[in-house]
Design an enzyme around this catalytic site. Structure first.
Site, PDB file in Angstrom:
ATOM      1  N   LYS A 118       0.855  -1.200   0.000  1.00  0.00           N
ATOM      2  CA  LYS A 118       0.000   0.000   0.000  1.00  0.00           C
ATOM      3  C   LYS A 118       0.884   1.240   0.000  1.00  0.00           C
ATOM      4  O   LYS A 118       2.066   1.164   0.386  1.00  0.00           O
ATOM      5  CB  LYS A 118      -0.927   0.033   1.222  1.00  0.00           C
ATOM      6  N   ASP A 136      -2.176  -1.933  10.081  1.00  0.00           N
ATOM      7  CA  ASP A 136      -2.526  -1.953   8.652  1.00  0.00           C
ATOM      8  C   ASP A 136      -3.210  -3.263   8.244  1.00  0.00           C
ATOM      9  O   ASP A 136      -3.721  -3.372   7.130  1.00  0.00           O
ATOM     10  CB  ASP A 136      -1.268  -1.804   7.780  1.00  0.00           C
TER      11      ASP A 136
HETATM   12  P1  ATP Z   1       4.319  -0.266   7.966  1.00  0.00           P
HETATM   13  O1  ATP Z   1       4.213   0.557   6.734  1.00  0.00           O
HETATM   14  O2  ATP Z   1       3.132  -1.128   8.254  1.00  0.00           O
HETATM   15  O3  ATP Z   1       4.820   0.476   9.173  1.00  0.00           O
HETATM   16  P2  ATP Z   1       6.731  -1.309   6.862  1.00  0.00           P
HETATM   17  O4  ATP Z   1       6.343  -1.570   5.458  1.00  0.00           O
HETATM   18  O5  ATP Z   1       7.491  -0.053   7.133  1.00  0.00           O
HETATM   19  O6  ATP Z   1       5.448  -1.382   7.742  1.00  0.00           O
HETATM   20  P3  ATP Z   1       7.520  -4.044   7.191  1.00  0.00           P
HETATM   21  O7  ATP Z   1       8.083  -4.423   5.864  1.00  0.00           O
HETATM   22  O8  ATP Z   1       6.198  -4.556   7.533  1.00  0.00           O
HETATM   23  O9  ATP Z   1       7.607  -2.475   7.402  1.00  0.00           O
HETATM   24  O10 ATP Z   1       8.620  -4.502   8.278  1.00  0.00           O
HETATM   25  C1  ATP Z   1       8.738  -3.910   9.546  1.00  0.00           C
HETATM   26  C2  ATP Z   1       9.573  -4.850  10.432  1.00  0.00           C
HETATM   27  O11 ATP Z   1       8.791  -5.998  10.686  1.00  0.00           O
HETATM   28  C3  ATP Z   1      10.844  -5.313   9.765  1.00  0.00           C
HETATM   29  O12 ATP Z   1      11.929  -4.650  10.302  1.00  0.00           O
HETATM   30  C4  ATP Z   1      10.901  -6.805  10.007  1.00  0.00           C
HETATM   31  O13 ATP Z   1      11.929  -7.141  10.889  1.00  0.00           O
HETATM   32  C5  ATP Z   1       9.583  -7.178  10.674  1.00  0.00           C
HETATM   33  N1  ATP Z   1       8.778  -8.204   9.959  1.00  0.00           N
HETATM   34  C6  ATP Z   1       8.017  -9.101  10.568  1.00  0.00           C
HETATM   35  N2  ATP Z   1       7.371  -9.871   9.694  1.00  0.00           N
HETATM   36  C7  ATP Z   1       7.713  -9.454   8.464  1.00  0.00           C
HETATM   37  C8  ATP Z   1       7.354  -9.878   7.163  1.00  0.00           C
HETATM   38  N3  ATP Z   1       6.509 -10.903   6.961  1.00  0.00           N
HETATM   39  N4  ATP Z   1       7.888  -9.216   6.127  1.00  0.00           N
HETATM   40  C9  ATP Z   1       8.731  -8.173   6.351  1.00  0.00           C
HETATM   41  N5  ATP Z   1       9.113  -7.753   7.571  1.00  0.00           N
HETATM   42  C10 ATP Z   1       8.617  -8.381   8.639  1.00  0.00           C
END
Ligand code: ATP
Length: 290
Positions: free
Chosen positions: A11, A136
Site C-alpha cells: 500500500k 494496517d
Molecule cells: P508499515 O508501513 O506497516 O509500518 P513497513 O512496510 O514499514 O510497515 P515491514 O516491511 O512490515 O515495514 O517490516 C517492519 C519490520 O517488521 C521489519 O523490520 C521486520 O523485521 C519485521 N517483519 C516481521 N514480519 C515481516 C514480514 N513478513 N515481512 C517483512 N518484515 C517483517
C-alpha cells in the site's frame, strides 16, 4: 486442499495526518490507504503442526518476530485447529519501507489459513485477530483498494475509486523503524489539525485523484511523518526533489523511507522512473492501483 498460493500487495499512504498521542501510547492518525500492484507471494502448505517460514530475504525474521508467525499463534489461540503451516515467502515489497509489507503478509496468511483449514471465520473476526498485531492488517484483510482510515489506522471507510493511477516507487537499500519515526513525531508535536479539515482534505484529494488531476491533488499533499523520516534519512529529501521534476504529486509513504510519485500514464511513469534512478541513485519500480 493441501496448499495455496496467494498474492500479498503493498500500500501507499496518499495522505497521513497525526492527531496527537492516544492513551495507549499510539499516535492517532487519519490516512488514505491505496493498494498497489507491487506484491509479495506466499505459498502455504499444510503441515503436521507449528509454523515454519522460508524466505530468502535476510532482512525478514523467520522466527516468532515474523508477523506471519504471530498471526498463526493468535489464530490458534482464537480458534484451535489440528495441524500447522509451512510458508514459502517471496518478498518483492521492501522490508521496513513504509509500504506495509509485513502487515500485508499477515493479512494474506490469515485469509489463506482460513481457507486452507476451512475455519469459516468471518472477515470481521479475522480483522479483530489481525488488528492486535498490526494497524494496517485490517486494511489488507478488507480487500478494498482505496480507504480512509483513522484511530491507529484500524478503523476505516471505503472511498469509491474507479480509476487507475500509475506509481513510481523509489526504494532505499535500508529501511526505517516505524516506532522510531513515530517517537520523533510525538516529541516534535505541533498544533493539532482539526478533524473536519482532515476529512475535507481527504475527500478533496480523493476526488482530484479519481479524476487524475495531480496538480489540484498536490495542494493536499500531507504526511506528518515525512519531516522526522527526513531527519533520520536525509536522502529522502533528494529523492523527493528529483521526483517533483516529473510529477507535482510526490510524497513519502507511511513512516518511509519509500517515496512515490503519481502519474496518469504508464509511459510517463516508466520514463520518470529511469531518470530518477539515474539522478538520485535509487531503485525505482513502476506499479499501479491494484
Ligand atoms: P508499515 O508501513 O506497516 O509500518 P513497513 O512496510 O514499514 O510497515 P515491514 O516491511 O512490515 O515495514 O517490516 C517492519 C519490520 O517488521 C521489519 O523490520 C521486520 O523485521 C519485521 N517483519 C516481521 N514480519 C515481516 C514480514 N513478513 N515481512 C517483512 N518484515 C517483517
Amino acid at each position: 486442499m493441501h496448499s495455496l498460493t496467494l498474492k500479498s500487495p503493498a500500500k501507499v499512504n496518499l495522505y497521513l495526518a497525526c492527531r496527537g498521542r492516544r492513551r495507549d501510547g499510539f499516535t492517532e492518525i487519519v490516512t488514505l490507504f491505496h493498494r498497489i500492484s507491487l506484491c509479495d507471494r506466499l505459498r502455504l502448505v499444510k503441515s503436521k503442526n507449528g509454523i515454519r517460514i522460508h524466505c530468502r530475504n535476510p532482512k525478514v525474521p523467520l522466527g516468532r518476530a515474523n508477523l506471519i508467525a504471530k498471526a498463526f499463534h493468535k489464530l490458534k489461540d482464537h480458534k484451535p485447529f489440528e495441524g500447522g503451516v509451512t510458508v514459502y515467502l517471496k518478498k518483492s515489497i521492501p522490508v521496513a519501507g513504509g509500504l506495509g509489507g509485513g502487515s500485508s503478509n499477515a493479512a494474506s496468511f490469515l485469509a489463506g489459513v482460513n481457507k486452507l483449514y476451512n475455519l469459516r471465520l468471518s472477515r470481521g473476526v479475522l480483522c479483530r485477530i489481525g488488528s492486535g498485531l498490526g494497524s494496517d492488517i485490517p486494511f489488507f484483510l478488507n480487500g478494498l483498494r482505496h480507504v480512509m482510515a483513522w484511530g491507529r489506522g484500524e478503523k476505516m471507510k471505503a472511498v469509491p475509486f474507479r480509476n487507475k493511477l500509475y506509481f513510481v516507487l523509489c526504494i532505499f537499500e535500508t529501511g526505517l523503524s516505524t516506532g522510531k519515526v513515530y517517537k520523533g513525531v510525538i516529541k516534535g508535536s505541533k498544533k493539532l489539525i482539526a478533524l473536519t479539515k482532515v476529512t475535507r482534505d481527504v475527500t478533496m484529494l480523493s476526488d482530484f485523484l479519481e479524476h487524475r488531476k495531480s496538480d489540484e491533488a498536490s495542494r493536499y499533499l500531507r504526511n506528518d511523518l515525512q519531516s522526522v523520516s527526513i531527519r533520520l534519512k536525509p536522502a529522502i529529501r533528494q529523492v523527493l526533489f528529483c521526483l517533483r521534476m516529473f510529477t507535482p504529486f510526490a510524497l513519502m509513504s507511511g513512516s518511509g523511507p519509500s517515496v512515490f510519485g503519481i502519474f496518469k500514464r504508464k509511459t510517463d511513469a516508466v520514463k520518470a522512473a529511469a531518470r530518477v534512478r539515474k539522478a538520485a541513485k535509487v531503485r525505482t519500480v513502476v506499479c499501479q492501483t491494484y
